[in-house]
Design a protein around this motif. Structure first.
Motif, PDB file in Angstrom:
ATOM      1  N   PHE A  49      11.273  15.576  16.584  1.00  0.00           N
ATOM      2  CA  PHE A  49      12.121  14.746  15.874  1.00  0.00           C
ATOM      3  C   PHE A  49      13.534  15.321  16.002  1.00  0.00           C
ATOM      4  N   SER A  50      14.577  14.132  16.157  1.00  0.00           N
ATOM      5  CA  SER A  50      15.811  14.286  16.144  1.00  0.00           C
ATOM      6  C   SER A  50      16.664  13.469  15.631  1.00  0.00           C
ATOM      7  N   MET A  51      17.968  13.614  15.377  1.00  0.00           N
ATOM      8  CA  MET A  51      19.061  12.889  14.698  1.00  0.00           C
ATOM      9  C   MET A  51      20.186  12.807  15.764  1.00  0.00           C
ATOM     10  N   SER A  52      20.579  11.631  15.877  1.00  0.00           N
ATOM     11  CA  SER A  52      21.778  11.256  16.802  1.00  0.00           C
ATOM     12  C   SER A  52      23.185  11.005  16.343  1.00  0.00           C
ATOM     13  N   GLN A  53      23.078  11.038  14.889  1.00  0.00           N
ATOM     14  CA  GLN A  53      24.190  10.984  14.237  1.00  0.00           C
ATOM     15  C   GLN A  53      24.427  11.976  13.068  1.00  0.00           C
ATOM     16  N   ALA A  54      25.518  12.554  12.363  1.00  0.00           N
ATOM     17  CA  ALA A  54      25.863  13.196  11.539  1.00  0.00           C
ATOM     18  C   ALA A  54      25.133  12.470  10.160  1.00  0.00           C
ATOM     19  N   SER A  55      24.780  13.144   9.121  1.00  0.00           N
ATOM     20  CA  SER A  55      24.085  12.614   7.929  1.00  0.00           C
ATOM     21  C   SER A  55      25.507  12.372   7.265  1.00  0.00           C
ATOM     22  N   SER A  56      25.249  11.375   6.136  1.00  0.00           N
ATOM     23  CA  SER A  56      26.367  11.106   5.087  1.00  0.00           C
ATOM     24  C   SER A  56      26.156  11.969   3.820  1.00  0.00           C
ATOM     25  N   GLU A  57      25.004  12.658   3.773  1.00  0.00           N
ATOM     26  CA  GLU A  57      24.884  13.352   2.694  1.00  0.00           C
ATOM     27  C   GLU A  57      23.744  14.362   3.114  1.00  0.00           C
ATOM     28  N   VAL A  58      23.589  15.409   2.297  1.00  0.00           N
ATOM     29  CA  VAL A  58      22.597  16.437   2.503  1.00  0.00           C
ATOM     30  C   VAL A  58      21.268  15.753   2.139  1.00  0.00           C
ATOM     31  N   ASN A  59      20.078  16.090   3.038  1.00  0.00           N
ATOM     32  CA  ASN A  59      18.608  15.440   2.941  1.00  0.00           C
ATOM     33  C   ASN A  59      18.683  14.040   2.859  1.00  0.00           C
ATOM     34  N   ASP A  60      19.514  13.555   3.673  1.00  0.00           N
ATOM     35  CA  ASP A  60      19.386  11.778   3.697  1.00  0.00           C
ATOM     36  C   ASP A  60      18.625  11.264   4.525  1.00  0.00           C
ATOM     37  N   ASN A  61      17.727  12.182   5.075  1.00  0.00           N
ATOM     38  CA  ASN A  61      16.602  11.771   6.124  1.00  0.00           C
ATOM     39  C   ASN A  61      15.498  12.318   5.841  1.00  0.00           C
ATOM     40  N   LYS A  62      14.271  11.845   6.381  1.00  0.00           N
ATOM     41  CA  LYS A  62      13.082  12.394   6.184  1.00  0.00           C
ATOM     42  C   LYS A  62      12.025  12.046   7.208  1.00  0.00           C
ATOM     43  N   VAL A  63      11.041  12.919   7.456  1.00  0.00           N
ATOM     44  CA  VAL A  63       9.894  12.719   8.246  1.00  0.00           C
ATOM     45  C   VAL A  63       8.668  12.968   7.389  1.00  0.00           C
ATOM     46  N   THR A  64       7.530  12.165   7.251  1.00  0.00           N
ATOM     47  CA  THR A  64       6.432  12.364   6.588  1.00  0.00           C
ATOM     48  C   THR A  64       5.282  12.180   7.531  1.00  0.00           C
ATOM     49  N   VAL A  65       4.483  13.147   7.379  1.00  0.00           N
ATOM     50  CA  VAL A  65       3.240  13.178   8.204  1.00  0.00           C
ATOM     51  C   VAL A  65       1.975  13.093   7.338  1.00  0.00           C
ATOM     52  N   SER A  66       1.292  12.185   7.426  1.00  0.00           N
ATOM     53  CA  SER A  66       0.177  11.845   6.599  1.00  0.00           C
ATOM     54  C   SER A  66      -1.199  12.318   7.543  1.00  0.00           C
ATOM     55  N   PHE A  67      -2.251  12.913   6.714  1.00  0.00           N
ATOM     56  CA  PHE A  67      -3.205  13.398   7.388  1.00  0.00           C
ATOM     57  C   PHE A  67      -4.513  12.780   6.873  1.00  0.00           C
ATOM     58  N   TYR A  68      -5.578  12.218   7.886  1.00  0.00           N
ATOM     59  CA  TYR A  68      -6.585  11.609   7.645  1.00  0.00           C
ATOM     60  C   TYR A  68      -8.104  12.086   7.971  1.00  0.00           C
ATOM     61  N   ALA A  69      -8.987  11.976   7.071  1.00  0.00           N
ATOM     62  CA  ALA A  69     -10.379  12.275   7.443  1.00  0.00           C
ATOM     63  C   ALA A  69     -11.057  11.409   8.416  1.00  0.00           C
ATOM     64  N   GLU A  70     -12.271  11.573   8.704  1.00  0.00           N
ATOM     65  CA  GLU A  70     -13.241  10.562   9.273  1.00  0.00           C
ATOM     66  C   GLU A  70     -13.237   9.464   8.608  1.00  0.00           C
ATOM     67  N   GLY A  71     -13.050   8.470   9.151  1.00  0.00           N
ATOM     68  CA  GLY A  71     -13.227   7.072   8.263  1.00  0.00           C
ATOM     69  C   GLY A  71     -12.002   6.301   8.000  1.00  0.00           C
ATOM     70  N   GLY A  72     -10.801   7.405   8.147  1.00  0.00           N
ATOM     71  CA  GLY A  72      -9.355   6.953   7.874  1.00  0.00           C
ATOM     72  C   GLY A  72      -8.968   7.338   6.482  1.00  0.00           C
ATOM     73  N   LYS A  73      -9.992   7.952   5.695  1.00  0.00           N
ATOM     74  CA  LYS A  73      -9.453   8.145   4.243  1.00  0.00           C
ATOM     75  C   LYS A  73      -8.338   9.637   4.152  1.00  0.00           C
TER      76      LYS A  73
END
Length: 129
Positions: A49-73
């Motif tokens: 992941f990358s950003m092409s612009q400077a942030s307007s404030e600290v921690n203003d962007n986020k990446v969330t990774v969701s993990f799933y079991a068999e069957g999509g749970k």
């Protein structure tokens, strides 16, 4: 860092972040568009992941990774907060004693008293063997 039992993952991110999934053995990364796509959790898979612009404030962007079991749970989520830092090398391009961020003379150089452009002096001697 995936939880036990996870077989797939999905990624969501804020607008200021670009995310690619790189799979082992594939030359081209797959862009994450935030449409709810899921990928198999295989060894050697990398999220870039990358950003092409400077942030307007600290921690203003986020990446969330969701993990799933068999069957999509859903099992769990992991998140990263990002702050983009802008770095610029600004110079006194028109040699008037003022460093300007958007000087039109940054892209060219002319010799003489009415000249413009940065003058860069580089020390190329070998002070330390």
């Amino acid at each position: 860092a995936a939880p036990a039992g996870a077989v797939a993952f999905g990624v969501k991110h804020t607008e200021g972040v670009s995310v690619d999934v790189l799979f082992r053995g594939r030359a081209e990364p797959e862009a994450v568009s935030g449409t709810g796509a899921r990928w198999p959790l295989d060894e050697g898979t990398v999220l870039r992941f990358s950003m092409s612009q400077a942030s307007s404030e600290v921690n203003d962007n986020k990446v969330t990774v969701s993990f799933y079991a068999e069957g999509g749970k859903p099992i769990n989520q992991a998140g990263v907060f990002l702050t983009g830092i802008g770095i610029s090398l600004d110079v006194d391009a028109d040699r008037d004693g003022v460093v300007e961020k958007n000087s039109p003379n940054k892209a060219s150089w002319a010799w003489g008293p009415e000249g413009h452009g940065a003058i860069l002096l580089v020390s190329c001697d070998k002070e330390f063997p």
